[in-house]
Design a protein around this motif. Structure first.
Motif, short mmCIF file in Angstrom:
data_model
loop_
_atom_site.label_atom_id
_atom_site.label_comp_id
_atom_site.label_asym_id
_atom_site.label_seq_id
_atom_site.Cartn_x
_atom_site.Cartn_y
_atom_site.Cartn_z
N GLN A 659 19.94 39.36 67.57
CA GLN A 659 18.99 38.25 67.54
C GLN A 659 18.71 37.80 68.98
O GLN A 659 19.63 37.63 69.78
CB GLN A 659 19.54 37.08 66.73
CG GLN A 659 18.52 35.96 66.51
CD GLN A 659 19.11 34.80 65.73
OE1 GLN A 659 20.12 34.21 66.12
NE2 GLN A 659 18.50 34.47 64.60
N GLU A 661 16.65 34.97 71.40
CA GLU A 661 16.06 33.63 71.33
C GLU A 661 15.54 33.23 72.70
O GLU A 661 16.22 33.38 73.72
CB GLU A 661 17.10 32.61 70.87
CG GLU A 661 16.56 31.19 70.78
CD GLU A 661 17.60 30.19 70.31
OE1 GLU A 661 17.26 29.00 70.14
OE2 GLU A 661 18.77 30.61 70.12
N LYS A 666 12.79 32.87 67.85
CA LYS A 666 13.76 33.94 67.70
C LYS A 666 13.11 35.16 67.07
O LYS A 666 12.14 35.07 66.33
CB LYS A 666 14.93 33.49 66.82
CG LYS A 666 15.71 32.30 67.33
CD LYS A 666 16.79 31.90 66.34
CE LYS A 666 17.55 30.66 66.77
NZ LYS A 666 18.57 30.24 65.77
N LEU A 668 14.66 38.71 65.00
CA LEU A 668 15.83 39.35 64.42
C LEU A 668 15.56 40.84 64.30
O LEU A 668 14.64 41.27 63.60
CB LEU A 668 16.14 38.76 63.04
CG LEU A 668 17.42 39.26 62.37
CD1 LEU A 668 18.65 38.82 63.16
CD2 LEU A 668 17.51 38.77 60.93
N SER A 670 17.01 44.01 62.85
CA SER A 670 17.99 44.22 61.79
C SER A 670 18.32 45.67 61.51
O SER A 670 19.15 45.94 60.63
CB SER A 670 17.49 43.56 60.49
OG SER A 670 16.19 44.03 60.19
N VAL A 689 20.44 32.27 61.08
CA VAL A 689 19.76 33.56 61.02
C VAL A 689 18.24 33.39 60.99
O VAL A 689 17.50 34.36 61.17
CB VAL A 689 20.25 34.33 59.78
CG1 VAL A 689 19.58 33.84 58.50
CG2 VAL A 689 20.02 35.83 59.94
N SER A 691 14.53 33.10 61.88
CA SER A 691 13.86 33.66 63.05
C SER A 691 12.34 33.64 62.85
O SER A 691 11.86 33.78 61.72
CB SER A 691 14.30 35.11 63.31
OG SER A 691 15.72 35.17 63.49
N THR A 713 16.02 33.85 56.46
CA THR A 713 15.38 34.15 57.74
C THR A 713 14.09 33.37 57.92
O THR A 713 13.74 32.98 59.03
CB THR A 713 15.11 35.66 57.88
OG1 THR A 713 14.36 36.10 56.74
CG2 THR A 713 16.43 36.43 57.96
#
Length: 779
Positions: A659, A661, A666, A668, A670, A689, A691, A713
């Motif tokens: 992640q 920021e 943000k 993510l 994955s 989490v 984002s 999310t």
């Protein structure tokens, strides 16, 4: 006429940057405008010459634009209908090109016979090999000119689209290929005719036979691929490592069939025929020996160009030789610039998409520079010094174009070319052609030995630390100004302020792309097909998350997509390379990236014995939740896996999740986590989490993107890194619908190309197909 030709070609070039095909009304209006402007210019040419000339130039530009549009409309009309994508269809046609072998089969161009099916006339096919080939038969050996009936599965032209990347769809359009596909292993595969006896197919069959002759004569030869390229123009057997040496030393143009080679062969033929003609009085009385030699040289050059694959540099040279030959036969003097303009016009008329090829600009640019500095303007000196000065002038004049096209130019080019030009042009190429005409092993051995000796000093020059200058792709406007400055600096002595012309070049060399300000980050999800690669850039640092797929044993997205992209955007080193797990669609390009760029730190979720761990050495570090760092006010956090991978297989559930920021936003990343890992991350991270942007887990597969994960999310945008019509059918329909129900913005790299966004106060994604659209994209 020269200016008219250049302006006409400018109109053709302008059309190639159209984002979409204009309507028929626009074409009609342009045709009327071009006609009226031409008539007005013709009428005004004697009354107000300046205005008349301007109207004629306007008409020429509009005519070029109109002509390119007409050709494009006709070619796009041959596209494969969408309804026929992914369907098995039986076609009959002829192998129309040299089949190119790759690791798992052969690829070739297939010209279809006329049929009632709505299929384009020319397609590109791959014939994959396998045990028994799916039908209990050994894979066939394909040759140009064979007629086959095949069951194939087709799709519309499609390629990866990234900033500064190769436009595969544009290349297919230029080649007239309007669909790609593969031969089905369980369908019809019947050889109907061993050879279709037409001129074009006969040439391709001859080229294939000569290629095989070189391979059999020099099966272990290091430069066999170079000799094949010099003889028949097929460069695909040259290893990537050799291409890198050629690029660093500036001799790539000598390995291709260049104008120098065609001219040299034509001159040799003219000399021999002219000398023999003079010794036969009966012939000399009927036709002057000089004219007979000139005609023979042109015919031999034409045959060589056909044999060499009819590339743009070869065409340009042939048309120039044709103009010169005609002038000599008619006993008329023609200015070299007129010859060059005529060749330019003919090439663009035959192939309006040639203006998109790098070889077009380098070929005509080099000749234009030679014309500029010729006629004794380079000053006194011997032949060697004159050759070096000429090579230096060409190198200087092409520097801006080389930076735009390849982001590098060779600093040792004048010296390397001084060594290679005489040997390759006057020794190696003639010997290679002699072997093509007379299959004596002696000629092949001599040609290969001469190439080995040539590359000893050239290779040493290429290994020098400062052999090549490399930088980010500059703006076209700055490159144009630098080109004008270089040409000004190459004008004859006595031209006022000649050295001032080098100032734009200095500005070009000092230019560097803008990076994000402190506290912000730029993120780009690259289009690598069915795989993942994400570039994160801060004010002073660069991170690459995953490296896309491996396409074959000798081709991967690291070499073909990532390294060219990173160099073009000015990345000189990677501070962190993250390899999320060992699947080939994520780690396939890692080895090439590690070999091609300095990498400070490798963060990977791989078994201890994985080859990439060994290559990374002390730079390598296992990826584990809790790792965090900060660059330029941008925070990076690893959320998964909890424990570093040990000796076992690092599968999807062990994927390294990152992640990033910045500026309160943000993203993510994955990778390929699935439902189990999603639940573990949510249990540990909770609301943290959430984002702004999420790269969809596992490309949108059914085993990921649970409702709980989507809700936690809560992104504004989700990006699916998927390949066009991929065999996994990602993203799954139910997963797509699950994300869609939340009202989130959704993008797919197969339809959008690379997706770029900033972690900044204004954070909106930009799709590459929308940022730089072309009328052929998706057509």
């Amino acid at each position: 006429m020269r200016i008219m030709t250049i302006v006409f070609c400018g109109g053709v070039l302008a059309f190639q940057f159209m984002p979409a095909m204009p309507s028929r009304r626009v074409f009609l209006a342009l045709a009327v405008a071009a006609g009226l402007a031409g008539l007005a210019g013709w009428w005004l040419r004697s009354r107000w010459p300046g205005m008349g000339r301007g109207m004629l130039l306007l008409a020429a530009c509009a005519a070029g634009f109109q002509y390119a549009g007409w050709r494009a409309e006709n070619r796009l009309a041959e596209s494969l209908p969408m309804a026929w994508e992914g369907r098995d269809v039986v076609v009959t046609g002829v192998v129309a090109s040299l089949p190119q072998a790759f690791e798992r089969g052969q690829r070739f161009v297939f010209d279809l016979d006329e049929s009632a099916l709505p299929l384009p006339g020319r397609i590109s096919l791959a014939w994959y090999e396998g045990p028994g080939d799916g039908a209990g038969q050994a894979p066939p050996t394909l040759h140009a000119g064979q007629r086959w009936r095949l069951t194939v599965r087709l799709k519309r032209p499609h390629g990866n689209l990234n900033p500064h990347g190769f436009d595969y769809e544009g290349w297919l359009l230029q080649q007239g290929i309007r669909a790609t596909g593969y031969v089905r292993p369980d369908g019809e595969r019947v050889l109907l005719e061993a050879f279709v006896n037409t001129f074009g197919f006969a040439v391709e069959r001859l080229r294939g036979g000569l290629r095989e002759r070189f391979r059999q004569a020099l099966p272990e030869g290091r430069y066999t691929g170079v000799l094949i390229a010099l003889a028949i123009g097929d460069q695909r057997a040259i290893p990537a490592e050799q291409w890198r040496v050629f690029a660093r030393t500036g001799i790539s143009h000598l390995v291709a069939i260049s104008g120098m080679h065609v001219t040299m062969i034509a001159a040799l033929a003219a000399l021999l025929v002219g000398a023999g003609w003079r010794r036969c009085p009966a012939l000399a009385l009927r036709w002057p020996a000089q004219q007979a030699g000139v005609m023979a040289g042109f015919v031999v050059a034409w045959a060589y160009c056909l044999l060499a694959g009819w590339g743009v540099p070869a065409q340009r040279t042939l048309y120039m030789l044709g103009c010169v030959s005609l002038a000599l036969i008619l006993r008329r003097e023609v200015a070299p610039s007129r010859v060059l303009a005529a060749a330019l016009g003919v090439v663009v008329l035959i192939d309006p998409w040639s203006v998109l090829a790098a070889g077009f600009w380098l070929s005509y640019g080099a000749v234009a520079v030679l014309l500029l500095v010729s006629a004794g303007r380079l000053g006194p000196g011997g032949r060697v010094l004159t050759v070096l000065r000429t090579q230096w002038a060409v190198t200087l004049g092409l520097v801006p174009a080389l930076l735009v096209l390849f982001q590098q130019f060779s600093l040792v080019s004048p010296l390397a070319n001084g060594i290679a030009i005489p040997l390759i042009s006057f020794v190696i190429t003639p010997l290679a052609l002699l072997f093509a005409l007379l299959p004596l092993q002696m000629f092949a051995d001599l040609a290969h030995g001469a190439m080995v000796l040539t590359m000893l000093p050239v290779g040493w020059l290429g290994e020098l630390p400062g052999a090549a200058w490399q930088q980010a792709a500059p703006p076209v406007v700055l490159a144009v100004l630098a080109t004008v400055g270089c040409l000004w600096a190459l004008l004859p002595r006595g031209t006022p302020a000649r050295l001032v012309g080098l100032l734009p070049l200095l500005a070009l060399l000092l230019w560097s792309p803008e990076r994000p300000p402190a506290g912000q980050a730029r993120v780009r999800v690259l289009d690598v097909g069915q795989g993942l690669a994400v570039h994160v850039q801060t004010a002073q640092h660069d991170l690459l998350y995953d490296t896309g797929p491996a396409f074959s044993a000798d081709a991967n997205s690291g070499e073909r997509i990532l390294l060219p992209y990173l160099r073009a955007v000015g990345v000189r080193r990677l501070d962190v390379l993250v390899v999320s797990h060992q699947d080939q669609d994520h780690a396939g390009g890692a080895e090439s990236v590690l070999a091609g760029l300095p990498v400070v730190r490798v963060l990977a979720s791989l078994p201890y014995n994985h080859p990439l761990r060994l290559i990374a050495g002390p730079r390598g570090e296992a990826c584990a939740a809790g790792q965090a760092w900060e660059w330029d006010g941008v925070r990076f956090r690893v959320l998964h896996p909890v424990d570093p991978v040990g000796e076992g297989r690092a599968g999807n559930e062990a994927s390294c999740v990152l992640q990033v920021e910045a500026a309160g936003r943000k993203v993510l990343l994955s990778s390929d986590i699935e439902a189990v890992s999603e639940a573990q991350i949510l249990a540990r991270e909770g609301s943290a989490v959430a984002s702004e942007f999420v790269v969809a887990p596992h490309h949108g597969s059914r085993t990921s993107s649970t409702a709980a994960f989507i809700a936690a999310t809560a992104p504004r945008w989700v990006i699916f890194p998927v390949g066009y019509r991929n065999r996994f059918r990602h993203p799954a329909a139910d997963v797509w619908a699950r994300w869609e129900e939340t009202g989130v913005g959704m993008l797919r790299t197969d339809l959008a190309g690379a997706v770029s966004f900033n972690l900044a106060p204004a954070a909106e994604p930009v799709a590459e197909r929308e940022r730089a659209p072309r009328y052929w994209h998706g057509r």
